[in-house]
Design a protein around this motif. Structure first.
Motif, PDB file in Angstrom:
ATOM      1  N   ARG A   1      -2.472  -0.063   9.083  1.00 30.33           N
ATOM      2  CA  ARG A   1      -2.779  -0.528   7.719  1.00 30.33           C
ATOM      3  C   ARG A   1      -3.616   0.495   6.951  1.00 30.33           C
ATOM      4  NH1 ARG A   1      -5.156  -5.903   8.675  1.00 30.33           N
ATOM      5  NH2 ARG A   1      -3.060  -6.244   9.488  1.00 30.33           N
ATOM      6  N   HIS A   2      -4.516   1.168   7.667  1.00 35.74           N
ATOM      7  CA  HIS A   2      -5.394   2.134   7.004  1.00 35.74           C
ATOM      8  C   HIS A   2      -4.879   3.554   7.119  1.00 35.74           C
ATOM      9  CE1 HIS A   2      -8.497  -1.167   7.878  1.00 35.74           C
ATOM     10  NE2 HIS A   2      -8.094  -1.263   6.621  1.00 35.74           N
ATOM     11  N   GLN A   3      -3.575   3.689   7.288  1.00 40.82           N
ATOM     12  CA  GLN A   3      -2.934   4.998   7.267  1.00 40.82           C
ATOM     13  C   GLN A   3      -1.806   5.062   6.248  1.00 40.82           C
ATOM     14  OE1 GLN A   3      -1.934   5.778  11.489  1.00 40.82           O
ATOM     15  NE2 GLN A   3      -3.551   7.325  11.447  1.00 40.82           N
ATOM     16  N   VAL A   4      -1.700   4.037   5.410  1.00 38.42           N
ATOM     17  CA  VAL A   4      -0.594   3.953   4.449  1.00 38.42           C
ATOM     18  C   VAL A   4      -1.145   3.744   3.046  1.00 38.42           C
ATOM     19  CG1 VAL A   4       1.427   2.619   3.735  1.00 38.42           C
ATOM     20  CG2 VAL A   4       1.024   3.071   6.162  1.00 38.42           C
ATOM     21  N   VAL A   5      -0.674   4.573   2.124  1.00 37.54           N
ATOM     22  CA  VAL A   5      -1.003   4.426   0.701  1.00 37.54           C
ATOM     23  C   VAL A   5       0.246   3.930  -0.016  1.00 37.54           C
ATOM     24  CG1 VAL A   5      -1.673   5.621  -1.412  1.00 37.54           C
ATOM     25  CG2 VAL A   5      -2.760   6.238   0.756  1.00 37.54           C
ATOM     26  N   GLU A   6       0.093   2.852  -0.766  1.00 39.38           N
ATOM     27  CA  GLU A   6       1.238   2.256  -1.469  1.00 39.38           C
ATOM     28  C   GLU A   6       1.164   2.537  -2.967  1.00 39.38           C
ATOM     29  OE1 GLU A   6       3.065  -2.169  -2.461  1.00 39.38           O
ATOM     30  OE2 GLU A   6       1.742  -1.903  -0.717  1.00 39.38           O
ATOM     31  N   HIS A   7       2.237   3.137  -3.488  1.00 38.25           N
ATOM     32  CA  HIS A   7       2.362   3.406  -4.918  1.00 38.25           C
ATOM     33  C   HIS A   7       3.354   2.399  -5.508  1.00 38.25           C
ATOM     34  CE1 HIS A   7       0.482   7.447  -4.349  1.00 38.25           C
ATOM     35  NE2 HIS A   7       1.103   7.377  -3.185  1.00 38.25           N
ATOM     36  N   ARG A   8       3.142   2.058  -6.764  1.00 37.22           N
ATOM     37  CA  ARG A   8       4.047   1.143  -7.447  1.00 37.22           C
ATOM     38  C   ARG A   8       4.569   1.769  -8.734  1.00 37.22           C
ATOM     39  NH1 ARG A   8       3.765  -4.539  -6.433  1.00 37.22           N
ATOM     40  NH2 ARG A   8       3.468  -4.768  -4.170  1.00 37.22           N
ATOM     41  N   GLY A   9       5.858   1.634  -8.921  1.00 37.94           N
ATOM     42  CA  GLY A   9       6.475   2.022 -10.179  1.00 37.94           C
ATOM     43  C   GLY A   9       6.832   0.779 -10.964  1.00 37.94           C
ATOM     44  N   THR A  10       6.472   0.733 -12.229  1.00 37.36           N
ATOM     45  CA  THR A  10       6.780  -0.425 -13.067  1.00 37.36           C
ATOM     46  C   THR A  10       8.275  -0.447 -13.389  1.00 37.36           C
ATOM     47  OG1 THR A  10       6.277   0.850 -15.059  1.00 37.36           O
ATOM     48  CG2 THR A  10       4.467  -0.399 -14.060  1.00 37.36           C
TER      49      THR A  10
ATOM     50  N   GLY B   1       5.654 -12.080  -2.233  1.00 33.27           N
ATOM     51  CA  GLY B   1       4.655 -12.517  -1.262  1.00 33.27           C
ATOM     52  C   GLY B   1       5.204 -12.689   0.138  1.00 33.27           C
ATOM     53  N   SER B   2       6.524 -12.584   0.294  1.00 28.12           N
ATOM     54  CA  SER B   2       7.113 -12.690   1.628  1.00 28.12           C
ATOM     55  C   SER B   2       7.016 -11.350   2.345  1.00 28.12           C
ATOM     56  CB  SER B   2       8.574 -13.130   1.532  1.00 28.12           C
ATOM     57  OG  SER B   2       9.334 -12.171   0.794  1.00 28.12           O
ATOM     58  N   GLU B   3       7.171 -11.370   3.652  1.00 22.48           N
ATOM     59  CA  GLU B   3       7.027 -10.156   4.459  1.00 22.48           C
ATOM     60  C   GLU B   3       8.278  -9.281   4.316  1.00 22.48           C
ATOM     61  OE1 GLU B   3       6.254  -8.915   9.139  1.00 22.48           O
ATOM     62  OE2 GLU B   3       5.731 -10.915   8.423  1.00 22.48           O
ATOM     63  N   PRO B   4       8.133  -8.058   3.799  1.00 28.29           N
ATOM     64  CA  PRO B   4       9.288  -7.161   3.636  1.00 28.29           C
ATOM     65  C   PRO B   4       9.623  -6.483   4.976  1.00 28.29           C
ATOM     66  CG  PRO B   4       7.315  -6.102   2.806  1.00 28.29           C
ATOM     67  CD  PRO B   4       6.898  -7.469   3.274  1.00 28.29           C
TER      68      PRO B   4
ATOM     69  N   VAL C   1       0.339   8.220   5.114  1.00 23.99           N
ATOM     70  CA  VAL C   1       1.744   7.963   4.814  1.00 23.99           C
ATOM     71  C   VAL C   1       1.804   7.367   3.407  1.00 23.99           C
ATOM     72  CG1 VAL C   1       3.786   6.638   5.449  1.00 23.99           C
ATOM     73  CG2 VAL C   1       2.298   7.564   7.237  1.00 23.99           C
ATOM     74  N   HIS C   2       2.693   7.904   2.573  1.00 20.85           N
ATOM     75  CA  HIS C   2       2.784   7.440   1.189  1.00 20.85           C
ATOM     76  C   HIS C   2       4.131   6.762   0.953  1.00 20.85           C
ATOM     77  CE1 HIS C   2      -0.878   9.317  -0.529  1.00 20.85           C
ATOM     78  NE2 HIS C   2      -0.754  10.049   0.568  1.00 20.85           N
ATOM     79  N   VAL C   3       4.050   5.562   0.410  1.00 23.66           N
ATOM     80  CA  VAL C   3       5.235   4.744   0.148  1.00 23.66           C
ATOM     81  C   VAL C   3       5.279   4.407  -1.341  1.00 23.66           C
ATOM     82  CG1 VAL C   3       6.458   2.616   0.714  1.00 23.66           C
ATOM     83  CG2 VAL C   3       5.032   3.728   2.445  1.00 23.66           C
ATOM     84  N   VAL C   4       6.431   4.603  -1.968  1.00 23.88           N
ATOM     85  CA  VAL C   4       6.603   4.243  -3.376  1.00 23.88           C
ATOM     86  C   VAL C   4       7.524   3.029  -3.454  1.00 23.88           C
ATOM     87  CG1 VAL C   4       7.351   4.982  -5.660  1.00 23.88           C
ATOM     88  CG2 VAL C   4       6.301   6.629  -4.101  1.00 23.88           C
ATOM     89  N   VAL C   5       7.032   1.971  -4.084  1.00 16.35           N
ATOM     90  CA  VAL C   5       7.801   0.737  -4.248  1.00 16.35           C
ATOM     91  C   VAL C   5       8.072   0.546  -5.734  1.00 16.35           C
ATOM     92  CG1 VAL C   5       7.836  -1.759  -3.890  1.00 16.35           C
ATOM     93  CG2 VAL C   5       6.694  -0.276  -2.222  1.00 16.35           C
TER      94      VAL C   5
ATOM     95  N   PRO D   1      -0.519  -5.717  -2.068  1.00 16.38           N
ATOM     96  CA  PRO D   1       0.130  -4.589  -1.382  1.00 16.38           C
ATOM     97  C   PRO D   1       0.932  -5.049  -0.171  1.00 16.38           C
ATOM     98  CG  PRO D   1      -2.235  -4.614  -0.934  1.00 16.38           C
ATOM     99  CD  PRO D   1      -1.998  -5.636  -2.001  1.00 16.38           C
ATOM    100  N   VAL D   2       2.119  -4.481  -0.022  1.00 12.47           N
ATOM    101  CA  VAL D   2       2.936  -4.829   1.148  1.00 12.47           C
ATOM    102  C   VAL D   2       2.327  -4.243   2.424  1.00 12.47           C
ATOM    103  CG1 VAL D   2       5.051  -5.003  -0.209  1.00 12.47           C
ATOM    104  CG2 VAL D   2       4.422  -2.810   0.823  1.00 12.47           C
ATOM    105  N   SER D   3       1.454  -3.247   2.287  1.00 16.58           N
ATOM    106  CA  SER D   3       0.809  -2.659   3.459  1.00 16.58           C
ATOM    107  C   SER D   3      -0.096  -3.653   4.176  1.00 16.58           C
ATOM    108  CB  SER D   3       0.001  -1.422   3.064  1.00 16.58           C
ATOM    109  OG  SER D   3      -0.943  -1.736   2.058  1.00 16.58           O
ATOM    110  N   ALA D   4      -0.452  -4.743   3.495  1.00 18.59           N
ATOM    111  CA  ALA D   4      -1.281  -5.763   4.137  1.00 18.59           C
ATOM    112  C   ALA D   4      -0.551  -6.429   5.307  1.00 18.59           C
ATOM    113  CB  ALA D   4      -1.694  -6.821   3.112  1.00 18.59           C
ATOM    114  N   PHE D   5       0.781  -6.327   5.333  1.00 14.36           N
ATOM    115  CA  PHE D   5       1.559  -6.910   6.432  1.00 14.36           C
ATOM    116  C   PHE D   5       1.637  -5.985   7.652  1.00 14.36           C
ATOM    117  CE2 PHE D   5       3.303  -9.086   2.668  1.00 14.36           C
ATOM    118  CZ  PHE D   5       3.257 -10.405   3.085  1.00 14.36           C
TER     119      PHE D   5
END
Length: 383
Positions: A205-214, A264-267, A178-182, A195-199
């Motif tokens: 947790r090991h089925q999600v890839v987190e991408h970040r846009g600046t 750092g808070s839980e989204p 699963v791919h998530v763009v933040v 990474p928010v996937s740590a929550f």
């Protein structure tokens, strides 16, 4: 390894499937050490370490077929069994593969992991990935097959527009995750960079890839996702990307979160959307189907009870085979006796052919007729 193509098979809710790349120098040794440690700690009931050829030749629970064969590029096959929720058994197979064609530097070793439980999978159960791989940042087992992205960390989107679109295509068409763009509304501090996937629950947790846009990528990333995937990326928010085989259950608005605080808070809202997306029916690629079939039909790590059932089944099969051989032997003997009788009738019993009488036209007295009638007497009772 199998090529991706169209499929219509939905993954069962009892299964956990994953595919990635290990970029370290000794992937099989990392797996072996982790399995030994977890068995010693009582986490695993048992495990097996098999050569692929040996594994394919010794499939025991079902007749061997093509889907149960790990394939010529397989390097090693590992099996593990453990309990969750006290009494639910999980069986899992991990197969490592050489890269297709010539190995490129840094490409690593591909792994395919299929796990299945005796009941519907609970995301709060331990991740099957950490049963085989150590959950450590020092071991680079968690790279996606789509290049340039990794689990358990944030992956910043490429700056170049073409590279960005290429990555989006790779992640939505090739990846099993699963791919998530933040999007970062502003550059976050150290806590916000985690990474928010740590929550997420362990098994997700090991089925999600987190991408970040600046912050400055808001417009270019939004344009690329709209063009490639028909989804939008809100400033300071997040979106869960659809897969190539996504059905009508995907709703872009439903899986878009307008605001994500990277402090750092839980989204909570984003986590809920990820869990909801992961629970949707998912179409398996042909390679994923093969991995699940191999787990079910090519399983070797039997419990004592399964070994007893297997032994009883083999005794029954051997008895049936022996009976078939005995019946075949009796039929062969009867056929030989009938042939001898027919030959005796044709030759008059002395081995010499019965002379042909000139002018004899009746077919009933011909040697061929005698043989036919002799074999007819043998076949008639068997009708």
């Amino acid at each position: 390894m199998a090529k991706n193509s169209s499929s219509s098979t939905t993954a069962p809710d009892t299964a956990w499937l994953g595919r990635g790349r290990h970029l370290g120098p000794e992937p099989e040794q990392d797996v072996r050490r982790n399995l030994i440690a977890l068995k010693a700690a009582g986490v695993l009931d048992d495990f097996l370490d098999l050569d692929p050829i040996e594994a394919a030749a010794s499939t025991v629970l079902h007749p061997r077929d093509e889907a149960a064969d790990p394939g010529p590029s397989a390097r090693r096959l590992f099996e593990a069994r453990w309990l969750v929720a006290d009494d639910v058994t999980v069986r899992a197979q991990l197969t490592t593969y050489d890269p297709e064609g010539r190995r490129k530097e840094g490409e690593g070793v591909t792994w395919v992991l299929a796990a299945e439980a005796e009941q519907a999978w609970d995301v709060h159960w331990p991740s099957p990935a950490t049963m085989f791989f150590p959950d450590s940042d020092q071991v680079a087992w968690d790279h996606d097959t789509a290049p340039g992205v990794r689990l358990r960390m944030t992956n910043h989107l490429p700056k170049d527009d073409d590279e960005l679109r290429h990555r989006l295509r790779d992640c939505t068409r090739q990846s099993w995750f699963v791919h998530v763009v933040v999007h970062e509304a502003m550059t976050p501090d150290a806590k916000g960079q985690q990474p928010v996937s740590a929550f997420l629950p362990p098994s997700l947790r090991h089925q999600v890839v987190e991408h970040r846009g600046t912050p400055e990528q808001a417009q270019i990333a939004d344009f690329a996702m709209k063009r490639e995937l028909s989804v939008r990326m809100p400033r300071g928010g997040a979106v869960i990307l659809p897969t190539a085989a996504q059905g009508a259950d995907y709703d872009a608005d439903r899986f878009t979160v307008r605001t994500v605080f990277l402090d750092g808070s839980e989204p909570t809202e984003l986590l809920d959307r990820i869990k909801e997306f992961a629970a949707l029916p998912r179409i398996m690629s042909p390679e994923a189907e093969q991995a699940l079939t191999r787990l079910r039909q090519g399983w070797h790590l039997l419990t004592p009870e399964e070994e007893l059932v297997h032994a009883q089944d083999m005794v029954t099969k051997y008895a049936e085979a022996l009976d078939a051989m005995t019946t075949s032997r009796d039929l062969y003997r009867e056929a030989a006796e009938a042939a001898q009788a027919a030959l005796a009738e044709v030759t008059g019993g002395d081995g010499a052919p019965v002379p042909h009488v000139p002018g004899q036209t009746k077919t009933d007295g011909s040697p061929l007729s005698a043989l036919t009638k002799a074999f007819g007497r043998f076949r008639e009772p068997k009708k």
